[in-house]
Design a protein around this motif. Structure first.
Motif, PDB file in Angstrom:
ATOM      1  N   LEU A  12       7.086   4.469  -1.504  1.00 12.76           N
ATOM      2  CA  LEU A  12       6.035   4.251  -2.487  1.00 12.76           C
ATOM      3  C   LEU A  12       6.687   3.792  -3.789  1.00 12.76           C
ATOM      4  O   LEU A  12       7.443   4.543  -4.409  1.00 12.76           O
ATOM      5  CB  LEU A  12       5.231   5.535  -2.707  1.00 12.76           C
ATOM      6  N   ILE A  13       6.407   2.543  -4.172  1.00 14.06           N
ATOM      7  CA  ILE A  13       7.028   1.948  -5.358  1.00 14.06           C
ATOM      8  C   ILE A  13       5.918   1.398  -6.250  1.00 14.06           C
ATOM      9  O   ILE A  13       5.130   0.549  -5.811  1.00 14.06           O
ATOM     10  CB  ILE A  13       8.003   0.811  -4.972  1.00 14.06           C
ATOM     11  N   ASP A  14       5.858   1.874  -7.469  1.00 12.07           N
ATOM     12  CA  ASP A  14       4.838   1.410  -8.423  1.00 12.07           C
ATOM     13  C   ASP A  14       3.437   1.485  -7.813  1.00 12.07           C
ATOM     14  O   ASP A  14       2.666   0.537  -7.884  1.00 12.07           O
ATOM     15  CB  ASP A  14       5.138  -0.010  -8.901  1.00 12.07           C
ATOM     16  N   ALA A  15       3.127   2.618  -7.170  1.00 11.16           N
ATOM     17  CA  ALA A  15       1.818   2.892  -6.574  1.00 11.16           C
ATOM     18  C   ALA A  15       1.472   1.964  -5.405  1.00 11.16           C
ATOM     19  O   ALA A  15       0.314   1.848  -5.024  1.00 11.16           O
ATOM     20  CB  ALA A  15       0.714   2.855  -7.625  1.00 11.16           C
ATOM     21  N   GLN A  16       2.474   1.299  -4.832  1.00 10.95           N
ATOM     22  CA  GLN A  16       2.260   0.437  -3.666  1.00 10.95           C
ATOM     23  C   GLN A  16       3.190   0.904  -2.553  1.00 10.95           C
ATOM     24  O   GLN A  16       4.368   1.167  -2.789  1.00 10.95           O
ATOM     25  CB  GLN A  16       2.552  -1.028  -4.004  1.00 10.95           C
ATOM     26  N   LEU A  17       2.649   1.003  -1.328  1.00 16.55           N
ATOM     27  CA  LEU A  17       3.435   1.454  -0.197  1.00 16.55           C
ATOM     28  C   LEU A  17       4.109   0.276   0.483  1.00 16.55           C
ATOM     29  O   LEU A  17       3.456  -0.712   0.842  1.00 16.55           O
ATOM     30  CB  LEU A  17       2.541   2.202   0.807  1.00 16.55           C
ATOM     31  N   PHE A  18       5.424   0.356   0.641  1.00 20.25           N
ATOM     32  CA  PHE A  18       6.227  -0.648   1.321  1.00 20.25           C
ATOM     33  C   PHE A  18       6.793  -0.024   2.589  1.00 20.25           C
ATOM     34  O   PHE A  18       6.956   1.188   2.665  1.00 20.25           O
ATOM     35  CB  PHE A  18       7.388  -1.118   0.430  1.00 20.25           C
TER      36      PHE A  18
END
Length: 93
Positions: free
Chosen positions: A36-42
């Motif tokens: 989870l990076i900057d509220a986005q899931l990768f």
């Protein structure tokens, strides 16, 4: 990403706690890792989890992330991992 049997998936995070390794309780394999990076899931998917893929089609390359800072690590994931992931834990078949 659909998980048919969520009870068979355990999650583990190593020292930096910046990624979750999704581990299959049946085989012990790690088919996917999420971050989870900057509220986005990768996510990144292990080619070892693919079925019916001719091994000669895969190109292997060594990689080392020793000494990588957390900021550099997260930037690399944002750049190279699959973005905008949703996990559907539907349970049952």
């Amino acid at each position: 990403m659909n998980i048919a049997e969520p009870a068979l998936v355990s999650k583990y995070a190593f020292g930096t706690q910046t990624a979750q390794f999704h581990i299959c309780a049946r085989c012990g394999g790690v088919p996917v890792v999420t971050s989870l990076i900057d509220a986005q899931l990768f996510a990144v998917v292990s080619v070892n989890a693919f079925e019916n893929v001719e091994p000669s089609l895969l190109r292997h390359a060594p990689a080392s992330f020793d000494g990588e800072s957390e900021a550099t690590r997260l930037a690399r994931r944002k750049r190279n991992w699959i973005g905008k992931i949703r996990i559907n834990e539907r349970g049952g078949n």
